[in-house]
Design a protein around this motif. Structure first.
Motif, short mmCIF file in Angstrom:
data_model
loop_
_atom_site.label_atom_id
_atom_site.label_comp_id
_atom_site.label_asym_id
_atom_site.label_seq_id
_atom_site.Cartn_x
_atom_site.Cartn_y
_atom_site.Cartn_z
N ILE A 170 1.62 -7.53 -10.03
CA ILE A 170 1.73 -9.08 -9.33
C ILE A 170 2.96 -8.94 -8.35
CG2 ILE A 170 2.91 -11.26 -9.92
CD1 ILE A 170 1.64 -11.07 -12.72
N LEU A 171 3.99 -8.19 -8.48
CA LEU A 171 4.73 -7.91 -7.57
C LEU A 171 4.18 -7.15 -6.17
CD1 LEU A 171 8.19 -7.03 -9.38
CD2 LEU A 171 7.64 -9.25 -8.39
N SER A 172 3.37 -6.25 -6.46
CA SER A 172 2.68 -5.68 -5.34
C SER A 172 2.03 -6.63 -4.69
CB SER A 172 1.68 -4.68 -5.74
OG SER A 172 2.57 -3.67 -6.51
N GLY A 173 1.41 -7.73 -5.26
CA GLY A 173 0.31 -8.67 -4.51
C GLY A 173 1.43 -9.73 -3.94
N MET A 174 2.82 -9.98 -4.50
CA MET A 174 3.30 -10.88 -3.78
C MET A 174 4.08 -10.30 -2.74
SD MET A 174 7.09 -12.17 -5.20
CE MET A 174 7.90 -10.76 -4.70
N TYR A 175 4.42 -9.11 -2.64
CA TYR A 175 5.08 -8.40 -1.41
C TYR A 175 4.07 -8.19 -0.51
CZ TYR A 175 9.91 -8.09 -3.42
OH TYR A 175 10.98 -8.44 -4.25
N GLY A 176 2.80 -7.92 -0.58
CA GLY A 176 1.87 -7.92 0.31
C GLY A 176 1.55 -9.22 1.02
N LEU A 177 1.46 -10.10 0.22
CA LEU A 177 1.47 -11.55 0.78
C LEU A 177 2.61 -11.83 1.65
CD1 LEU A 177 -0.03 -14.42 1.16
CD2 LEU A 177 1.39 -15.11 -1.08
N PHE A 181 2.52 -12.39 5.77
CA PHE A 181 3.07 -13.63 6.22
C PHE A 181 4.00 -13.30 7.44
CE2 PHE A 181 6.51 -16.89 6.71
CZ PHE A 181 5.68 -18.16 7.33
N LEU A 182 4.86 -12.41 7.09
CA LEU A 182 5.96 -12.43 8.07
C LEU A 182 5.18 -11.55 9.54
CD1 LEU A 182 8.83 -10.92 5.74
CD2 LEU A 182 8.68 -13.02 6.83
N HIS A 183 4.10 -10.75 9.23
CA HIS A 183 3.62 -10.21 10.26
C HIS A 183 2.71 -11.04 11.01
CE1 HIS A 183 0.40 -7.66 12.20
NE2 HIS A 183 1.41 -7.22 12.65
N ALA A 184 2.09 -12.07 10.50
CA ALA A 184 1.46 -12.96 10.89
C ALA A 184 2.67 -13.81 11.93
CB ALA A 184 1.00 -14.02 9.99
N GLY A 255 1.27 -1.47 7.23
CA GLY A 255 0.20 -2.00 6.17
C GLY A 255 -1.02 -2.51 6.64
N LEU A 256 -1.35 -3.03 7.73
CA LEU A 256 -2.69 -3.11 8.27
C LEU A 256 -3.09 -1.93 8.58
CD1 LEU A 256 -4.30 -5.49 9.30
CD2 LEU A 256 -3.44 -5.22 11.69
N ASP A 257 -2.64 -0.88 9.08
CA ASP A 257 -3.23 0.37 9.48
C ASP A 257 -3.67 1.24 8.10
OD1 ASP A 257 -2.41 -0.01 12.16
OD2 ASP A 257 -0.73 0.96 11.97
N SER A 258 -2.59 0.95 7.14
CA SER A 258 -3.06 1.67 5.75
C SER A 258 -4.19 0.88 5.26
CB SER A 258 -1.72 1.41 4.89
OG SER A 258 -0.73 2.14 5.35
N LEU A 259 -4.41 -0.37 5.22
CA LEU A 259 -5.62 -0.93 4.85
C LEU A 259 -6.77 -0.54 5.44
CD1 LEU A 259 -7.02 -3.00 3.08
CD2 LEU A 259 -6.43 -4.66 4.63
N LYS A 260 -6.76 -0.47 6.71
CA LYS A 260 -7.75 -0.12 7.57
C LYS A 260 -8.39 1.44 7.16
CE LYS A 260 -10.50 0.28 11.41
NZ LYS A 260 -10.81 1.74 11.93
N ALA A 261 -7.23 2.12 6.98
CA ALA A 261 -7.66 3.63 6.79
C ALA A 261 -8.37 3.54 5.28
CB ALA A 261 -6.50 4.63 6.54
N MET A 262 -8.03 2.68 4.41
CA MET A 262 -8.70 2.62 3.16
C MET A 262 -9.99 2.05 3.21
SD MET A 262 -6.68 3.77 0.77
CE MET A 262 -4.91 3.90 0.34
N VAL A 263 -10.20 1.26 4.33
CA VAL A 263 -11.60 0.84 4.41
C VAL A 263 -12.69 1.88 5.18
CG1 VAL A 263 -13.07 -0.99 5.72
CG2 VAL A 263 -11.02 -1.65 4.41
N ASP A 264 -11.85 2.52 5.88
CA ASP A 264 -12.69 3.71 6.73
C ASP A 264 -13.13 4.91 5.71
OD1 ASP A 264 -12.07 2.47 9.15
OD2 ASP A 264 -10.34 3.76 9.58
#
Length: 293
Positions: A170-177, A181-184, A255-264
């Motif tokens: 849950i905390l992983s999801g919270m801090y990801g959110l 938001f802060l990046h947005a 965080g965005l780069d890491s997600l892209k790498a996982m999708v790749d």
């Protein structure tokens, strides 16, 4: 409500709120803290101040522990006679740390219940507070009414690490959110848009996405990703565009780069037409490789 004695070990902001809630509920409450000043403050409110951990534990069958971390919990309990006690640990930690302390409690004649708190200290004892527990079902059943004074009680099973397992997820999801938001907000500011202008539209979009998360969860649990409406290939292209945009605006995000790498990784393995939810397999694969190493 009966007036069983309760002990609280640790009087940080959360521990103090717990003790105050038990006092309001009519329970004789014994408190201990490394700093005597915090004990004195609660003693003036009706709590019994214990000078040692051993004295505090001896005073009550139900002992609540809430300190900084797992190491501090071990230090507090080291050498203390806990035989016959119901030990409820609300200290944050990992699932394995909870299981370790549960084994220690069993070896020393105590029953152990681990809790994960979802509340700020000010909301303890209100409808806004909830605590998930796992470990001894006997402790949960015997002390459920007392624990319910603190907030909504949810028992997740007899594996002492299960409450922490939910908590870290849950905390992983919270801090990801929060990180998203802060990046947005930074991206918006770089484009001349205020955070207060952005937030209502962002919240509306995130709310609309709630059903997608439930769908993703079903796909993940079933291991079937073939029918995804939001394909990996489509999101790969979207993430690549987003990477370019935030780079140009001067606010890249790891965080965005890491997600892209996982999708790749999933697309490279030939799963481009499957659901975005399949990206969870990349996270799991990386974790397996680290443990194997």
């Amino acid at each position: 409500m009966t007036s069983e004695a309760i002990t609280v070990l640790g009087l940080g902001n959360l521990g103090r709120a717990l003790a105050e809630t038990f006092l309001r509920g009519g329970h004789p409450t014994t408190v201990w803290n490394r700093s005597a000043a915090k004990v004195f403050d609660l003693a003036t409110s009706g709590a019994t101040a214990a000078s040692t951990v051993a004295e505090a534990v001896e005073a009550s069958e139900l002992v609540i522990l809430v300190v900084l971390d797992h190491q501090a919990a071990q230090q507090v309990l080291s050498g203390v006679d806990v035989r016959g006690r119901a030990l409820v640990n609300l200290t944050s930690g990992t699932p394995d740390e909870a299981r370790e302390l549960a084994r220690w409690a069993e070896d020393n004649g105590a029953e152990y219940l681990h809790g994960a708190v979802y509340a700020v200290p000010q909301t303890i004892g209100t409808a806004e507070s909830s605590i998930n527990y796992s470990g001894s079902s006997a402790v949960h059943e015997r002390w459920q009414k007392q624990l319910a004074l603190l907030g909504k009680v949810t028992f997740l099973g007899e594996d002492a690490g299960r409450a922490s397992g939910f908590d870290v997820a849950i905390l992983s999801g919270m801090y990801g959110l929060i990180g998203g938001f802060l990046h947005a907000a930074a991206v918006a500011r770089a484009g001349g848009i205020s955070a207060t202008e952005l937030t209502p539209l962002l919240l509306s979009w995130l709310t609309d996405m709630h059903p997608a998360l439930s769908t993703f969860a079903e796909e993940i649990d079933s291991g079937s990703y073939a029918a995804g409406e939001s394909s990996l290939a489509m999101n790969q292209a979207g993430l690549a565009m987003l990477q370019r945009a935030v780079e140009v605006q001067g606010v890249p995000f790891a965080g965005l780069d890491s997600l892209k790498a996982m999708v790749d990784l999933q697309v490279d393995q030939g799963h481009g037409e499957e659901s975005l939810a399949r990206t969870v397999e990349s996270f799991s694969a990386v974790a397996s490789q680290r443990f194997a190493g």
